[in-house]
Design a protein around this motif. Structure first.
Motif, PDB file in Angstrom:
ATOM      1  N   MET A  31       0.838  -1.198   0.000  1.00 53.35           N
ATOM      2  CA  MET A  31       0.000   0.000   0.000  1.00 53.35           C
ATOM      3  C   MET A  31       0.875   1.251   0.000  1.00 53.35           C
ATOM      4  N   LEU A  52      -4.780   8.294  -5.426  1.00 52.20           N
ATOM      5  CA  LEU A  52      -5.280   7.134  -4.680  1.00 52.20           C
ATOM      6  C   LEU A  52      -6.310   7.621  -3.659  1.00 52.20           C
ATOM      7  N   LYS A  53      -7.554   7.160  -3.793  1.00 57.45           N
ATOM      8  CA  LYS A  53      -8.655   7.679  -2.983  1.00 57.45           C
ATOM      9  C   LYS A  53      -9.083   6.738  -1.868  1.00 57.45           C
ATOM     10  N   GLU A  54      -8.824   5.458  -2.023  1.00 59.95           N
ATOM     11  CA  GLU A  54      -9.334   4.492  -1.046  1.00 59.95           C
ATOM     12  C   GLU A  54      -8.543   3.198  -1.144  1.00 59.95           C
ATOM     13  N   VAL A  55      -8.340   2.568   0.017  1.00 57.70           N
ATOM     14  CA  VAL A  55      -7.714   1.241   0.054  1.00 57.70           C
ATOM     15  C   VAL A  55      -8.613   0.335   0.881  1.00 57.70           C
ATOM     16  N   ARG A  56      -8.770  -0.901   0.437  1.00 60.87           N
ATOM     17  CA  ARG A  56      -9.444  -1.891   1.268  1.00 60.87           C
ATOM     18  C   ARG A  56      -8.552  -3.124   1.413  1.00 60.87           C
ATOM     19  N   VAL A  57      -8.643  -3.744   2.578  1.00 61.42           N
ATOM     20  CA  VAL A  57      -7.972  -5.015   2.820  1.00 61.42           C
ATOM     21  C   VAL A  57      -9.057  -6.032   3.138  1.00 61.42           C
ATOM     22  N   LEU A  94      -2.761   7.916   2.032  1.00 57.15           N
ATOM     23  CA  LEU A  94      -3.096   7.700   0.620  1.00 57.15           C
ATOM     24  C   LEU A  94      -2.132   8.394  -0.332  1.00 57.15           C
ATOM     25  N   VAL A 141     -10.361  -3.943   6.387  1.00 60.25           N
ATOM     26  CA  VAL A 141      -9.796  -2.628   6.704  1.00 60.25           C
ATOM     27  C   VAL A 141     -10.055  -1.716   5.517  1.00 60.25           C
ATOM     28  N   ARG A 142     -10.411  -0.481   5.808  1.00 61.83           N
ATOM     29  CA  ARG A 142     -10.488   0.513   4.731  1.00 61.83           C
ATOM     30  C   ARG A 142      -9.646   1.725   5.110  1.00 61.83           C
ATOM     31  N   VAL A 143      -9.055   2.346   4.110  1.00 64.19           N
ATOM     32  CA  VAL A 143      -8.342   3.607   4.289  1.00 64.19           C
ATOM     33  C   VAL A 143      -9.040   4.640   3.421  1.00 64.19           C
ATOM     34  N   VAL A 144      -9.477   5.750   4.024  1.00 67.64           N
ATOM     35  CA  VAL A 144     -10.131   6.806   3.242  1.00 67.64           C
ATOM     36  C   VAL A 144      -9.487   8.156   3.546  1.00 67.64           C
TER      37      VAL A 144
END
Lengths: 240, 240
Positions: free
Chosen positions: A25, A39-44, B16, B42-45
């Motif tokens: 990430m 990059l606006k959003e990451v999910r795991v 991000l 998990v989310r990253v915003v």
């Protein structure tokens, strides 16, 4: 014109159990910023078919690009490829070009391509391959989804091959000022400055070193000259 | 009985953009596993009201617990508290008990509680406070959402205070075997073993060291004796 947008999907039980600390990430975030993709959003999510398919549908639908990491190896817990295919309602099968790449790779090492390794030649219908200079087995791009490996060295090599093929926007430049004061001391003037430069983004990142509080203030924007002007105002407001 | 489930939401532009490498996800994942709570997603915003509210609604609705990290400081980009409140349709305001904690903390340091710092005493209606032994400003629990700081030292201290108040399940135990062979070599027998022990989870995590491929095989489960039996079978299948 606004930059292209992106999301990332990290797939793997080992991240969620705390066994492995994800590194991909942070790597992808930095490379996308340099390339002008936001990059606006990451999910795991776990190695779970429904979780993978739902995340792929949601993120591929909401952003210009989706980058995935993990779950494309030869073992029973590698289920990313078939679930990305399923998310688009497309069939998946061993493809001759992917198989040829694998055979050439293993032949060089004197290894045979067995049934497990052949799993890594499965590609969804209509996908294009992403080169893997480290261990042979390719990733793939299906529609706007770029499916890559979880091992950091392989992920990073795939990103380097992929990025030049994607249209980037204006890279975001940033400048940082380290302020040796508590965040609460600088919040008022900082907020006022952020309001004045409304095309820029002002981030305030507190830290603790040897029991003392400080803040890194980061100014980001696409217009470097304006970022520099704002930084000069910031330095005036918080002299060292 | 299945373990309680959880999700985590990391809030912050700096993750991000690649400026900061998140550390809290890995820490929380490990602590939850030890406590018998299963981290599922998990989310990253970004620091964006709509992104925060949508993620809080989705994750608090889908799992037993939601843990958030970041965005509860005194500056203009700290917008987590009001958006968690908004996700539940609840008002937020400065609360006397939170204010008293902050005043006592700053008084000890000879600092004044100004308007910016007072932002950190805002608590949604009905929330309970989470203790912050590092820098005073509390986190809070609203319904099943636990809102904590982004600075790792503070986040970790808040987690230590919070976890004993949450009912945990059966901790998952894991055992690891390092196999100095390529993943493709072991995939067949490993998959067969995983099928035989269907109450356990078998993870296969390839690595590259000095150009050589190897795999860490991790067996996880709630029944330690069964994990040990499976590990013995694994060692027989792949002798050192």
């Amino acid at each position: 014109m606004p930059n292209p947008t992106a999301a990332m999907l990290v797939i793997g039980d080992e991240i969620l159990s705390g066994r492995t600390r994800d590194a991909n990430m942070h790597h992808l975030a930095g490379r996308l910023t340099e390339h002008g993709i936001d990059l606006k959003e990451v999910r795991v999510v776990a190695d779970d078919p429904r979780a993978i398919q739902e995340a792929v549908k949601a993120l591929a639908g909401a952003y210009d690009h989706l980058f995935t990491s993990g779950g494309i190896g030869p073992t029973h817990d590698d289920i990313t490829a078939e679930n990305v295919a399923a998310a688009f309602g497309l069939p998946i099968g061993v493809r001759d070009d992917a198989r040829a790449i694998l055979e050439a790779h293993y032949e060089k090492q004197g290894l045979e391509i067995n049934e497990a390794r052949l799993r890594m030649a499965r590609v969804p219908e209509g996908a294009t391959l992403i080169d893997n200079p480290v261990s042979g087995a390719p990733g793939f791009t299906l529609e706007n989804v770029h499916v890559m490996a979880g091992v950091p060295k392989i992920f990073e090599a795939m990103v380097e091959g992929l990025l030049p093929t994607l249209t980037g926007g204006q890279p975001v430049v940033s400048q940082t000022l380290r302020v040796e004061r508590g965040e609460g001391d600088i919040a008022g003037p900082l907020g006022a400055l952020a309001e004045r430069y409304d095309a820029l983004s002002f981030g305030s990142y507190p830290f603790i070193v040897n029991g003392r509080f400080g803040v890194n203030v980061v100014i980001r924007g696409q217009d470097e000259a304006e970022v520099t002007r704002a930084m000069q105002d910031l330095e005036k407001a918080f002299p060292a």
